[in-house]
Scaffold this active site. Structure first.
Site, PDB file in Angstrom:
ATOM      1  N   ARG A  50       0.839  -1.205   0.000  1.00  0.00           N
ATOM      2  CA  ARG A  50       0.000   0.000   0.000  1.00  0.00           C
ATOM      3  C   ARG A  50       0.864   1.241   0.000  1.00  0.00           C
ATOM      4  O   ARG A  50       2.079   1.167   0.132  1.00  0.00           O
ATOM      5  CB  ARG A  50      -0.914   0.003   1.222  1.00  0.00           C
ATOM      6  CG  ARG A  50      -0.168  -0.282   2.562  1.00  0.00           C
ATOM      7  CD  ARG A  50      -0.644   0.467   3.732  1.00  0.00           C
ATOM      8  NE  ARG A  50      -0.553   1.896   3.533  1.00  0.00           N
ATOM      9  CZ  ARG A  50       0.552   2.630   3.673  1.00  0.00           C
ATOM     10  NH1 ARG A  50       1.695   2.058   3.987  1.00  0.00           N
ATOM     11  NH2 ARG A  50       0.513   3.935   3.504  1.00  0.00           N
ATOM     12  N   GLY A  51       0.199   2.372  -0.194  1.00  0.00           N
ATOM     13  CA  GLY A  51       0.939   3.629  -0.331  1.00  0.00           C
ATOM     14  C   GLY A  51       1.065   3.943  -1.807  1.00  0.00           C
ATOM     15  O   GLY A  51       1.499   3.083  -2.588  1.00  0.00           O
ATOM     16  N   ALA A  52       0.687   5.153  -2.188  1.00  0.00           N
ATOM     17  CA  ALA A  52       0.596   5.457  -3.619  1.00  0.00           C
ATOM     18  C   ALA A  52       1.840   5.070  -4.415  1.00  0.00           C
ATOM     19  O   ALA A  52       1.744   4.314  -5.391  1.00  0.00           O
ATOM     20  CB  ALA A  52       0.270   6.943  -3.786  1.00  0.00           C
ATOM     21  N   ARG A  94      -7.030  -0.263  -7.421  1.00  0.00           N
ATOM     22  CA  ARG A  94      -7.347   0.847  -6.526  1.00  0.00           C
ATOM     23  C   ARG A  94      -7.348   2.110  -7.377  1.00  0.00           C
ATOM     24  O   ARG A  94      -6.346   2.454  -7.981  1.00  0.00           O
ATOM     25  CB  ARG A  94      -6.335   0.972  -5.382  1.00  0.00           C
ATOM     26  CG  ARG A  94      -6.341  -0.199  -4.416  1.00  0.00           C
ATOM     27  CD  ARG A  94      -5.515   0.066  -3.171  1.00  0.00           C
ATOM     28  NE  ARG A  94      -6.195   0.992  -2.254  1.00  0.00           N
ATOM     29  CZ  ARG A  94      -5.576   1.613  -1.252  1.00  0.00           C
ATOM     30  NH1 ARG A  94      -4.270   1.463  -1.083  1.00  0.00           N
ATOM     31  NH2 ARG A  94      -6.253   2.412  -0.445  1.00  0.00           N
ATOM     32  N   GLN A 198      -3.179   2.565   9.557  1.00  0.00           N
ATOM     33  CA  GLN A 198      -1.849   2.727   8.996  1.00  0.00           C
ATOM     34  C   GLN A 198      -0.946   3.549   9.944  1.00  0.00           C
ATOM     35  O   GLN A 198       0.262   3.320  10.034  1.00  0.00           O
ATOM     36  CB  GLN A 198      -1.901   3.421   7.626  1.00  0.00           C
ATOM     37  CG  GLN A 198      -2.472   2.565   6.503  1.00  0.00           C
ATOM     38  CD  GLN A 198      -3.960   2.725   6.321  1.00  0.00           C
ATOM     39  OE1 GLN A 198      -4.712   2.883   7.300  1.00  0.00           O
ATOM     40  NE2 GLN A 198      -4.423   2.694   5.085  1.00  0.00           N
ATOM     41  N   ASP A 239      -2.338  11.086  -2.650  1.00  0.00           N
ATOM     42  CA  ASP A 239      -2.601  10.013  -3.610  1.00  0.00           C
ATOM     43  C   ASP A 239      -2.850  10.560  -4.998  1.00  0.00           C
ATOM     44  O   ASP A 239      -2.594   9.859  -5.986  1.00  0.00           O
ATOM     45  CB  ASP A 239      -3.782   9.172  -3.122  1.00  0.00           C
ATOM     46  CG  ASP A 239      -3.399   8.369  -1.895  1.00  0.00           C
ATOM     47  OD1 ASP A 239      -3.421   8.928  -0.786  1.00  0.00           O
ATOM     48  OD2 ASP A 239      -3.029   7.199  -2.056  1.00  0.00           O
ATOM     49  N   ASN A 249      -6.141  12.449  -0.378  1.00  0.00           N
ATOM     50  CA  ASN A 249      -5.284  11.717   0.546  1.00  0.00           C
ATOM     51  C   ASN A 249      -6.167  10.917   1.497  1.00  0.00           C
ATOM     52  O   ASN A 249      -7.405  10.995   1.437  1.00  0.00           O
ATOM     53  CB  ASN A 249      -4.355  12.680   1.304  1.00  0.00           C
ATOM     54  CG  ASN A 249      -3.205  11.948   1.996  1.00  0.00           C
ATOM     55  OD1 ASN A 249      -2.503  11.157   1.387  1.00  0.00           O
ATOM     56  ND2 ASN A 249      -3.041  12.198   3.275  1.00  0.00           N
ATOM     57  N   LYS A 250      -5.519  10.154   2.393  1.00  0.00           N
ATOM     58  CA  LYS A 250      -6.265   9.294   3.296  1.00  0.00           C
ATOM     59  C   LYS A 250      -7.406  10.031   3.997  1.00  0.00           C
ATOM     60  O   LYS A 250      -7.222  11.171   4.441  1.00  0.00           O
ATOM     61  CB  LYS A 250      -5.284   8.728   4.336  1.00  0.00           C
ATOM     62  CG  LYS A 250      -5.864   7.758   5.328  1.00  0.00           C
ATOM     63  CD  LYS A 250      -6.604   6.603   4.675  1.00  0.00           C
ATOM     64  CE  LYS A 250      -5.757   5.924   3.643  1.00  0.00           C
ATOM     65  NZ  LYS A 250      -6.517   5.037   2.744  1.00  0.00           N
TER      66      LYS A 250
HETATM   67  C1  LIG Z   1       3.257   8.134   0.220  1.00  0.00           C
HETATM   68  S1  LIG Z   1       1.814   7.176   0.419  1.00  0.00           S
HETATM   69  C2  LIG Z   1       0.561   8.238  -0.093  1.00  0.00           C
HETATM   70  C3  LIG Z   1      -0.796   7.891   0.515  1.00  0.00           C
HETATM   71  O1  LIG Z   1      -1.190   6.488   0.371  1.00  0.00           O
HETATM   72  C4  LIG Z   1      -1.893   6.086   1.574  1.00  0.00           C
HETATM   73  O2  LIG Z   1      -3.089   5.424   1.301  1.00  0.00           O
HETATM   74  P1  LIG Z   1      -3.224   3.814   1.534  1.00  0.00           P
HETATM   75  O3  LIG Z   1      -2.640   3.496   2.878  1.00  0.00           O
HETATM   76  O4  LIG Z   1      -4.721   3.574   1.448  1.00  0.00           O
HETATM   77  O5  LIG Z   1      -2.459   3.195   0.383  1.00  0.00           O
HETATM   78  C5  LIG Z   1      -2.191   7.384   2.271  1.00  0.00           C
HETATM   79  O6  LIG Z   1      -3.290   8.072   1.683  1.00  0.00           O
HETATM   80  C6  LIG Z   1      -0.882   8.123   2.005  1.00  0.00           C
HETATM   81  O7  LIG Z   1      -0.912   9.458   2.354  1.00  0.00           O
END
Ligand SMILES: CSC[C@H]1O[C@H](OP(=O)(O)O)[C@H](O)[C@@H]1O
Length: 338
Positions: A50-52, A94, A198, A239, A249-250
């Site tokens: 996960r993580g963009a 996603r 997270q 994101d 973003n989250k």
């Molecule tokens: C550098 S990660 C960017 C972004 O991705 C995360 O979402 P997820 O945990 O659902 O993949 C989160 O929004 C981070 O800020």
């Protein structure tokens, strides 16, 4: 600025992807071996990866897996179509983070040269992510210091934007680790980041690993912390960033930005250029991923709501540009039009 050695959160090994299963952290460091496109899609959809930026890299490596499967001698007529179909399935895993589509499309461009060329492109992308993150973190450190008092800082962050969410360095959390290495962090306040935690599971794990002072708080605490003078700056990732500087973003990021604006606290977004989507004029066009009810009605085996409870579970929200102090990439700091 001396940075810790890069420890990639995912890598190509032999004929498969090896990635840390982020669903198991912090209690268990379990590695996943992703040998098929469906393995990659499942890992991205379940946030094992996960993580963009990290899902972008995984998606690109998924294109390499598809090319090795479909592009063999004598399959020239069917190779490209089969790989493009797999690529569309990877992108659909996603929808909100633009990095996934961007990285998959970049890997697709090398398909005509063969599977090895696709794999070489993914290796180049992984190294670029490390390099751009290090440059971006340098700009972000300068931006934070330009907007905050000249003393060790109390920084609030949300979700996870560290080495787990990228190739190895991180965006907002990479910046926090670099600030700490420069003696400029008094404490990091980490939002737990419901429903998948997270912050509670991953950001605390990374900060403990880096030896950075931090406290965890529930997602509803940051506004109170700001009102009590416990926050000098908010640092988050992104994101998808649209042409006018609106940021997806989250979920929970927007409310942090509203509270920060009310308390006149700098709100800084740290994200690579690959997170920008200038084809969208503003955030109203961003497709927000909606996730399953069971993520909200409990955590793991523990149920906290009656069976059948329906939920509102968007994985992201959109923060309007006018609430953002600066958006920092490897190109420097961008100050959205107010
Ligand atoms: C550098 S990660 C960017 C972004 O991705 C995360 O979402 P997820 O945990 O659902 O993949 C989160 O929004 C981070 O800020």
């Amino acid at each position: 600025m001396s940075m810790p050695p890069a420890q990639p959160s995912l890598r190509w090994e032999g004929d498969a992807i090896v990635a840390l299963d982020q669903r198991a952290l912090p209690l268990d460091r379990r590695m996943l071996r992703l040998a098929t496109v469906d393995d990659v899609i499942d890992a991205i959809a379940t946030l094992a990866v996960r993580g963009a930026p990290a899902i972008g890299l995984a998606g690109a490596m998924g294109v390499a897996l598809s090319a090795f499967e479909h592009c063999r001698p004598g399959t020239a007529g069917t190779c490209a179509e089969a790989v493009h179909l797999d690529a569309q399935r990877l992108i659909a895993a996603r929808p909100t983070a633009v990095n996934l589509a961007w990285a998959v499309r970049r890997a697709l461009e090398r398909v005509p040269e063969g599977a090895d060329a696709v794999l070489r492109e993914t290796t180049a992308m992984l190294q670029e992510d490390i390099t751009t993150n290090r440059t971006m973190v340098g700009h972000a450190v300068d931006t934070v210091l330009a907007h905050t008092p000249d003393r060790p800082l109390r920084v609030l962050t949300h979700c996870n934007t560290g080495r787990l969410a990228t190739a190895a360095v991180g965006t907002a959390l990479g910046t926090i680790v670099a600030l700490a290495a420069a003696g400029r962090i008094a404490e990091v306040l980490v939002g737990e980041t419901r429903p998948l935690l997270q912050g509670a599971r991953l950001t605390t794990w990374e900060l403990a690993e880096a030896g950075v002072a931090h406290r965890l708080c529930v997602d509803s605490a940051p506004a109170a912390a700001m009102s009590r003078g416990l926050v000098d700056c908010v640092l988050v990732g992104a994101d998808r960033i649209t042409a006018n500087g609106d940021v997806a973003n989250k979920i929970g990021t927007y409310s942090l930005a509203v509270a920060a604006a009310h308390h006149r606290i700098p709100f800084i977004v740290v994200a690579p250029e690959s997170s920008w989507d200038r084809s969208l004029a503003d955030g109203s066009s961003i497709l927000i991923e909606e996730r399953d009810d069971d993520e909200v009605t409990g955590f793991g085996p523990v149920k906290s709501a009656p069976p059948g409870t329906r939920t509102y579970n968007p994985a992201f929200d959109v923060t309007p540009a006018q609430l953002i102090t600066a958006i920092v990439s490897e190109h420097g700091a961008h100050r959205p039009e107010r």
